[in-house]
Design an enzyme around this catalytic site. Sequence first.
Site, PDB file in Angstrom:
ATOM      1  CE  LYS A 184     -21.561   2.892  -8.741  1.00 30.97           C
ATOM      2  NZ  LYS A 184     -21.019   1.629  -9.252  1.00 30.97           N
ATOM      3  NE  ARG A 207     -14.273  -1.716 -15.709  1.00 30.71           N
ATOM      4  CZ  ARG A 207     -14.603  -0.873 -14.745  1.00 30.71           C
ATOM      5  NH1 ARG A 207     -15.866  -0.670 -14.432  1.00 30.71           N
ATOM      6  NH2 ARG A 207     -13.655  -0.217 -14.083  1.00 30.71           N
TER       7      ARG A 207
END
Length: 501
Positions: A120, A296
Site C-alpha cells: 500500500k 482481481r
Amino acid sequence: MTHRRIQKVLIANRGEIAVRIIRTCRELGLATVAVFSDADRTAPHVRLADEAYRIGPAPSALSYLVPEKILEAARKSGADAIHPGYGFLSENADFAEACEAAGLCFIGPPAAAIRAMGDKTAARRLMEEAGVPMAPGTTDAVEDLEAAARLAAEIGYPVLIKAAAGGGGKGMRIVETPEAFARTMEAAQREAQAAFGDGRVFLEKYILRPRHIEFQILADAHGNVVHLFERECSIQRRHQKVIEEAPSSALTPEVRARMGRAAVQAARSCGYVNAGTVEFLVDEDLNFYFMEMNTRLQVEHPVTEAVTGLDLVAEQIRIAEGAPLGYTQAELTLHGHAVECRVYAEDPANDFLPAPGRLLRHAPPDGFGVRVDAGVEQGGEVQIHYDPMIAKLTTWGRTRAEAVRRMARALDEYDVAGVPTTIPFCRFVMAHEAFRRGDLSTHFVADHFDPAALTPDDPALDRAAAVAAVLYRAAEAPTAAEVRDAPALPPSRWQMRRWAG
Ligand code: MV4
C-alpha cells in the site's frame, strides 16, 4: 490482432464465482476444468465443468491455496489458462508468475502490477506521481516513533495507521489524540508483523463518514484503458460488503468523469492489464481520495455488468488473449441502475455470526431484472471451511427506485430454510428511509441497524406452511412415486405470508 487463443480454462476457485466463470467459458466455446477439495466433491462448480480434479482436503490452506496443486491439475488436464476468481490465489503475484512460467495464461494482471498494488505504500508513491488524489498522509512507511508522531501532528488528528501489507481494512487503527499515538503505533506494528510478516505501517488522515465508491477499469495489452463507471459499496459490516449498487447516487456527472479519469491514471501508473478496481473514499463535499487498487475480478462485478451490458469475465478472457478493447470510453454509457445483495449463511440477529449448514430449501427468486449467482444448491451445504456466502442477488431497474423496489420483491420471494441468512437484514435496508434517499456512508450499519427491527421467522407460519403443503399434495392426487420422491418441505414462506395476511 489476437495473440493467443485460449482453449481450455482451469478455474482455480469454488462456489458462485467458479460457476459464474464456467458459464462464460461455455458461451465462448472454451473447455473448462474445475478443481475441488474433499468438501466440494459434489459442489455445483464440479458438475458444471467439463472435467474436475481433486486438489486435497477441505481446508483451503491444503487445497485452493496451494499453487502446486492447481498447477498440477492444469498440467494433467491440458488447460492453457487459469482464471483465479477472487480470494484464494487471485492476488498472489508469485502464483501469477508461476502460471506464466509453466506456460499457462494467467487471466488477470501482470505479477508486477499485483505486487505494486499489494504494497500500500508503493501504491501511494505511484498515485502521488500519477497525480491521483489521496488522503493526506505519508507516502513511505514510518518507523521512528517520534518522527511518526510529528508527522501525525502535521497531518492532523484523527489519523489512521494502516499496514503497508494490509488492505481491505486489515491492520487499521484510528488514533484520536497525540497521547494515544505511540502506544497505538507500536500495537499496529506488532499486529502487522504477526498478521502479514511485515510490520511496516503508514499514516493517513482519517476521513469522517466517507462513502466507499470504487471504479471498475479494463485495460488491454495495447495501452487502452477505460473505466466502466462506479459501484457504491458503503453498506458494510466489519469490512465485509453486504449491499452494493451502480451507479452511486452521490456522484454528479462531473465528479464521475473526474474520478473515472483518476482511476484510469491509477491503472496506467502500474502498467495494469486486465480488469481491476480502484477504490476511493468520498467525503460529504464529494472530495475523493484513492484508497487501494484491487487487482482481481470483484464479488460485486454483476452490478457493473447490469448497467454496462458487458460480461466482465468475457472481457478478461479476450484481454488475456491479447485482443484490443472493442470500444472507447466515449462509447461506454450507463444504462439504468443495479443493486446487489449478498446472501450469507449468517445470523443478522446474532451479530452476523456465520451459520454454516445444509440448505433444506433453496428457492431463489427470478423474473424480469433479477439475477442470481448461487454457489450452493438445495440439499447442498454451506461449508464451515470457506466463506459462508450462499448467493448474490442482483436486480436491475430503469431508475434506482425501480431497482430497489425490485430487490425488495426478490428478497420477499427468496426462500431459504436450514440456515439463518442475511436476507432479513437486506430487507431491512431496502425498506429504510435513509437507504431509499441514498443517504449512505460506511457508518450506515452502525447508525441505522437495529437487530430488533428484523421480522423474526414465525414458527406458527412454518407449521401452517407444512400443513398447507400436505393439503396441496393431497389435492393434486399424487402418484405413489410422487409421494415417495416428494421433498417434505413447505411451499414458499412468502406465499404463506400472503395467504395468512
Ligand atoms: C480509511 C477510512 C477513513 N480515512 N482511510 C477500510 C478498508 C480499506 N479499503 C480502507 N478503509 C478505510 N480507510 C482513511 N484515510 C475509513 C475506512 C473504512 C471503511 C472504508 C470503506 C468501507 C468501509 C469502511 C469501514 C470502516 C473504515
